[in-house]
Design an enzyme around this catalytic site. Structure first.
Site, mmCIF file in Angstrom:
data_model
loop_
_atom_site.group_PDB
_atom_site.id
_atom_site.type_symbol
_atom_site.label_atom_id
_atom_site.label_comp_id
_atom_site.label_asym_id
_atom_site.label_seq_id
_atom_site.Cartn_x
_atom_site.Cartn_y
_atom_site.Cartn_z
ATOM 1 N N GLU B 237 23.862 27.102 44.331
ATOM 2 C CA GLU B 237 23.954 29.125 44.546
ATOM 3 C C GLU B 237 22.892 29.399 45.051
ATOM 4 O O GLU B 237 23.395 29.643 46.465
ATOM 5 C CB GLU B 237 24.540 29.558 43.214
ATOM 6 C CG GLU B 237 24.350 31.643 42.994
ATOM 7 C CD GLU B 237 24.190 32.184 42.050
ATOM 8 O OE1 GLU B 237 23.800 31.229 40.672
ATOM 9 O OE2 GLU B 237 24.406 33.629 42.221
ATOM 10 N N GLU B 370 10.771 36.725 40.417
ATOM 11 C CA GLU B 370 9.739 36.445 39.771
ATOM 12 C C GLU B 370 9.978 34.912 39.460
ATOM 13 O O GLU B 370 9.176 34.147 38.662
ATOM 14 C CB GLU B 370 9.576 37.034 38.112
ATOM 15 C CG GLU B 370 8.590 38.629 39.107
ATOM 16 C CD GLU B 370 10.067 38.993 39.623
ATOM 17 O OE1 GLU B 370 10.792 38.919 40.110
ATOM 18 O OE2 GLU B 370 9.350 40.327 40.208
#
Lengths: 375, 385
Positions: B237, B370
């Protein structure tokens, strides 16, 4: 166009790494600074670099060079940047020397370039007149009459101008400050009548000179070219500087990363703190972006791509951005240690600032990029 | 090389025969089925929907160079490229972890574009901390019985099958009790509720499982070994992200430079707003850097010159770049960027605004920025835990 190094370039890199590890630890640069050395670099080492062929990388075989490209010179400069070697590759080879090499003046090429290649002659370029980089803002005049030019003006920040044997002076034969038309590049002997040179020390331990030209006369045979030549010289020098500063940035990053893995506070390595980890990741990304676009700029110049000026400005903008971020974070993450002169990271910080400002900072090159792209 | 040239000729001939001019519009959602259908079939017949898969699983059996050449030829004429969760994520994962039976059963329909897949990973309580997922599967003879909830499931309302992470061991540490299972969507016990997002679209769904059933033959990888499979799939992905410049809103019809030029206006050959001009230049330089870095990552991998894995920065820098582009567009448009619908707004202004909204997701989905930075710090930079 490849973004990886060829076999030959890998070999060149290895030679450079070995040579610099043996001969040029960061301490050498520190000692030169501490001693306020009159030259600012090591002449014997410059001669050895010439013997290794580094000075003549861009020069034709006829002129004592090896006729390789900017990509190869970039490989060497990057390694020099990692150890803060102050030898005058930028000033003598890429600014002064390259103005002669890229000119159409064969007689001067024959006189200057072989002596440059052996390391026996040093060149410099006198371009800037005020603090902010503006290559066409030249006020210095070159009045033509009777087959010679008379030059009057004051130049600043002439890199290694205090030791140069000859200086390429950017002067104006017509027009006013800011005009691209009317610029002329002239080769002036440092000891010519009317030339006074005052050495200045910069924050990075290197030297630049104020050069005053008062009624300096040179023959028309000393004419190298106009603004087209200036643009070519600046593009090549800027791409090469991007390579050098990438090396310095990379080393500052590696040293900071090592510090994060070593330094302990609150009983743990400070590299365990997420506030620092994320910033290290951001630094890594800026560094690698800079490397990619720097490599692209070097090959754009070597291949004579139409968009080479854009590629160069993009590279200098990004390398300056990365240098600023990593330089600032390097000091911050080293804490109080980073503020001491004894710790080497400050030397990297100061060199990065000088490189960032030299030949146009990120803002200058962003604006130039926009103009070249038609907006 | 001569072979490759001949192959390119073959592709051009194929395009000339099967891809009419009106289809050469790139990857758009609004291409009529009667136009797209024959193109999909022609590609599928050659195995060119999945060109680098082995022919026995419906692929084209092409090597890396031929695959790249095919994609380049298709891209050059803006032919629609058929890409799906099946081709880009589940397929490569099955090629690596699937049993022979699973490959035969599932890869062939993917390569024909006849079965549509969706992904059941995230849950309301398990976003960044995906491994804490609670959707459960209990063994009942040759079947699993699945109970729980998934969210952010793209295309769940149209999907035929789902690849899904489920908890199969509640006593094990969280990463070690997860299995990767496949099961059909069209069955009692599966309910799909579209999820409307801040841009007004509903491409995502919530999916509720209440006693849905799947065959144990469709367990991919070992039982309780699904986390390893999922991590690998997420790499597929992430590797599909950094390479495009569109964002999940799809690629805009007008470049950002043209949009800004029109909104802001030009004075003496430069953009009338100097701040917007500098931000735009910085953005365009950033875009170049990203493209070159992703190219360099591939070249370094081929040349065996990897120092640190630079592809790791692709996802988060791509997200930042896409978001920043839309921020600049919004600032250029001013109040004309605030329009939702109605008179007084141009189509491309409305489109940019919706795109600004949906691209906020780019730094969240597929691993938040993050999380990406955590991974870079640990795996690439070797910073201590």
């Amino acid at each position: 166009m490849a973004l990886t190094l060829s076999e030959d370039q890998l070999l060149l890199r290895e030679t450079a790494q070995t040579f610099l590890a043996d001969n040029s630890p960061v301490k050498r640069m520190r000692d030169l600074r501490d001693e306020n050395d009159a030259t600012g670099f090591t002449r014997a080492l410059w001669k050895e670099m010439a013997d290794l062929g580094w000075v003549g990388i861009l020069l034709s075989e006829e002129h004592g060079g090896s006729e390789m490209g900017l990509a190869e010179l970039g490989v060497v400069l990057l390694e020099c940047g990692r150890v803060l070697a102050p030898e005058p590759l930028l000033s003598s080879v890429l600014l002064g020397g390259n103005a002669v090499r890229l000119s159409g003046n064969e007689a001067l090429q024959k006189d200057v370039l072989p002596a440059l290649a052996t390391g026996d002659r040093l060149l410099a370029m006198a371009l800037e007149e005020s603090g902010r980089f503006a290559p066409y803002a030249t006020l210095t005049t070159a009045k033509e009459s009777g087959g010679s030019y008379t030059i009057d003006g004051t130049k600043r920040y002439v890199l290694d101008g205090h030791v140069a044997d000859q200086i390429v002076v950017v002067a104006r034969t017509s027009g006013s400050a800011g005009d691209r038309d009317g610029l002329a590049l002239l080769l002036v002997d440092a000891n010519a009548a009317g030339v006074s040179i005052e050495r200045t020390s910069m924050i990075d331990g290197r030297n630049a000179a104020h050069v005053k030209l008062e009624g300096v006369e040179v023959g028309a045979d000393r004419l190298l070219g106009n603004a087209d030549l200036l643009d070519s010289v600046l593009d090549q020098a800027t791409a090469a500087l991007a390579a050098e500063m990438l090396g310095t940035t990379e080393e500052a990053f590696e040293r900071t990363l090592a510090y994060l893995k070593d330094r302990e506070q609150f009983g743990v390595k400070i590299g365990t703190f997420q506030a620092l980890k994320h910033r290290a990741g951001e630094m890594f990304a800026e560094l690698e972006f800079a490397r990619s676009i720097m490599l692209d700029a070097l090959s754009a110049v070597d291949e004579g791509r139409d968009d080479a000026p854009q590629a160069v400005s993009a590279a200098k903008a990004q390398c300056s951005k990365a240098a600023r971020l990593i330089g600032a974070e390097a000091i911050q993450m080293h804490g109080g240690t980073g503020m001491t002169d004894e710790e080497d990271i400050g030397l990297f910080f100061k060199r990065l600032k000088a490189a960032e400002v030299s030949l146009g900072d990120a803002t200058y090159h962003q604006r130039r990029f926009a103009s070249l792209q038609g907006y | 090389m001569a072979d490759l040239e001949a192959f390119k000729e073959e592709v051009r001939a194929f395009i000339a025969e099967h891809c009419p001019q009106e289809l050469r519009v790139g990857n758009r959602m609004d291409i009529p089925g009667e136009l797209l259908g024959p193109w999909v079939k022609a590609l599928a017949d050659r195995g060119w929907i999945t060109p680098d898969w082995p022919t026995e699983y419906g692929g084209g059996g092409l090597d890396r160079k031929a695959t790249a050449a095919l994609r380049a030829e298709l891209k050059a004429v803006r032919a629609p490229i058929i890409s799906s969760f099946g081709t880009s994520m589940l397929g490569p994962t099955l090629l690596e972890y699937g049993t022979e039976e699973q490959k035969k059963k599932h890869l062939i329909p993917i390569s024909k574009h006849s079965i549509r897949w969706c992904q059941g990973f995230s849950e309301p309580g398990s976003g960044s901390d995906l491994a804490s997922l609670q959707c459960r599967a209990e063994r009942d003879g040759d079947e699993f019985v699945i109970t729980g909830q998934k969210i952010w499931t793209t295309g769940a309302d149209r999907a035929d099958w789902i690849f899904c992470l489920v908890r199969t061991d509640f006593d094990a540490p969280k990463h070690e009790g997860i299995s990767f299972v496949l099961f059909p969507m069209n069955q009692p016990g599966v309910e799909v509720a579209p999820l409307q997002l801040i841009d007004g679209t509903a491409h995502f769904s919530q999916v509720f499982f209440d006693g849905a059933r799947g065959s144990v033959d469709d367990l991919v990888g070992p039982a309780n070994g699904g986390w390893t499979v999922a991590k690998k799939l997420l790499q597929h992905e992430r590797s599909t992200d950094g390479s495009s410049d569109g964002g999940i809103g799809g690629s805009a019809k007008e470049t950002i430079v043209d949009f800004v030029k029109r909104e802001v206006g030009m004075e003496d050959g430069v953009l009338a707003d100097p701040t917007i001009r500098e931000r735009l230049a910085a953005q365009e330089i950033d875009k170049r850097c990203l493209g070159l870095t992703m190219r360099r990552a591939a070249e370094e991998a081929r040349a065996g010159q990897i120092n640190r894995d630079i592809s790791s920065i692709g996802k988060f820098r791509w997200a930042n770049m896409v978001k920043n582009e839309q921020d600049i567009a919004m600032d250029a448009a001013g109040t004309q960027g605030l329009g939702w619908e109605g008179a007084g707004f141009e189509a491309n202004q409305l489109e940019r605004t919706r795109k600004w909204l949906i691209t906020r997701a780019d730094s969240i989905w597929g691993g938040t920025n993050e999380i990406q930075l955590n991974v870079i710090a640990k795996r690439v930079l070797g910073l201590p835990e």
